[in-house]
Design a protein around this motif. Structure first.
Motif, short mmCIF file in Angstrom:
data_model
loop_
_atom_site.label_atom_id
_atom_site.label_comp_id
_atom_site.label_asym_id
_atom_site.label_seq_id
_atom_site.Cartn_x
_atom_site.Cartn_y
_atom_site.Cartn_z
N ASP A 219 9.10 80.69 77.46
CA ASP A 219 8.05 80.42 76.47
C ASP A 219 7.19 81.66 76.24
O ASP A 219 6.88 82.02 75.10
CB ASP A 219 7.18 79.26 76.95
CG ASP A 219 6.06 78.94 75.98
OD1 ASP A 219 6.36 78.72 74.78
OD2 ASP A 219 4.89 78.91 76.39
N LYS A 254 11.66 78.28 68.25
CA LYS A 254 11.18 78.36 69.64
C LYS A 254 11.12 76.98 70.27
O LYS A 254 11.55 76.79 71.42
CB LYS A 254 9.81 79.02 69.70
CG LYS A 254 9.21 79.07 71.11
CD LYS A 254 7.92 79.86 71.14
CE LYS A 254 6.75 79.08 70.60
NZ LYS A 254 6.24 78.07 71.54
N LEU A 258 13.28 75.92 73.56
CA LEU A 258 12.66 75.51 74.83
C LEU A 258 13.07 74.09 75.21
O LEU A 258 13.23 73.78 76.40
CB LEU A 258 11.13 75.61 74.72
CG LEU A 258 10.58 77.03 74.57
CD1 LEU A 258 9.07 76.98 74.43
CD2 LEU A 258 10.99 77.91 75.75
#
Length: 302
Positions: A219, A254, A258
């Motif tokens: 992250d 993203k 994740l």
């Protein structure tokens, strides 16, 4: 449960009092178990304070497990017939709101090849608040709210060591509940934890810790990549409207990346090994870097 405010001689002084008391009790409990299993003398742990040990012994005397000191002067505590002639159940009555707290007790059971089980009483928050207000010394409501947020129920699917667990509604006790409790105790008694049993739970915990660390590292890296990518796009004179779309697309990418990482989709063939040669976060971040580059190129090369 034995409580006491006495400071520990050998435990870290920075620990809160309740943590020191909990640690002392577990140390006293281990000495008790060792003596009971091996038939050896029952002596105080070196790191426990004398008052804590005396309270522990007084509790054992009160339960009829130890004979009176006067009967065996100079010989130390002596087991009664009741303590050694029949199954002995030790009940630790506490919140144990973190799984890690309960796992400490499980480790003792495994160390001495004893049985282990958990009874979790589930109670609605409002009911807890009402019961607390009826106590002679109620806790602040905020403490109950905090406990409700922190408490971790047994997870039978995730933690193999919690398989001997029973969750009951504490506001409605029935005869059926009693039967379930007796069955839980009987099952645990027939299936003691073996010392040489593979520590499946610890491996699962290690994998979970590894995964959490990997996701956190990924992250942070993704954020840096997005920040640098947006800066590069701005330097390339990407239009403001396109900059907004680019930001949304990168952040969506993203989030998807994740989530895949949390589900283990990117780590199925990888092993978490803490060494200078392997970094799980670094090994999987390259795919995000590649995809992010493809996304930004769509806007730069318009």
């Amino acid at each position: 449960w034995v409580r006491g405010p006495s400071p520990l001689r050998c435990l870290p002084p920075q620990l809160p009092r309740w943590k020191r008391s909990r640690r002392e009790l577990l140390q006293c409990l281990e000495r008790f178990l060792r003596a009971l299993v091996t038939g050896g003398p029952l002596s105080a742990p070196a790191t426990a304070t004398q008052p804590a040990w005396e309270r522990f012994l007084a509790c054992c005397h009160g339960q009829g497990l130890l004979s009176s000191a006067e009967s065996h002067a100079g010989a130390g505590p002596y087991w009664t017939h009741a303590a050694t002639s029949r199954p002995l159940y030790l009940i630790l009555d506490d919140n144990f709101y973190y799984q890690s707290m309960r796992y400490e007790v499980y480790r003792l059971a495994r160390k001495y090849s004893l049985s282990f089980c958990q009874l979790f009483l589930e109670c609605p928050l409002e009911c807890c608040l009402q019961r607390n207000r009826l106590r002679s010394h109620p806790l602040p409501d905020q403490t109950i709210y905090l406990m409700a947020r922190k408490i971790e129920m047994p997870d039978l699917k995730k933690n193999a060591w919690e398989r001997n667990s029973l969750v009951l509604k504490s506001f409605d006790c029935t005869s059926e509940d009693n039967e379930q409790i007796i069955s839980l105790l009987a099952t645990a008694l027939e299936n003691p934890v073996k010392q040489n049993e593979e520590n499946t739970e610890q491996k699962e915990a290690d994998r979970a810790t590894c995964a959490a660390s990997t996701v956190h590292q990924a992250d942070q890296t993704c954020r840096r990549i997005i920040s640098q990518t947006m800066k590069d796009a701005k330097d390339k004179n990407v239009l403001p409207g396109d900059m907004k779309s680019l930001s949304e697309e990168l952040n969506k990418l993203k989030a998807e990346f994740l989530e895949d990482l949390r589900q283990g989709n990117n780590l199925k063939k990888q092993i978490c090994i803490q060494s200078q040669y392997f970094d799980p976060a670094t090994s999987v971040i390259s795919s995000f870097q590649h995809k992010a580059t493809n996304v930004v190129n769509k806007y730069i090369l318009k």
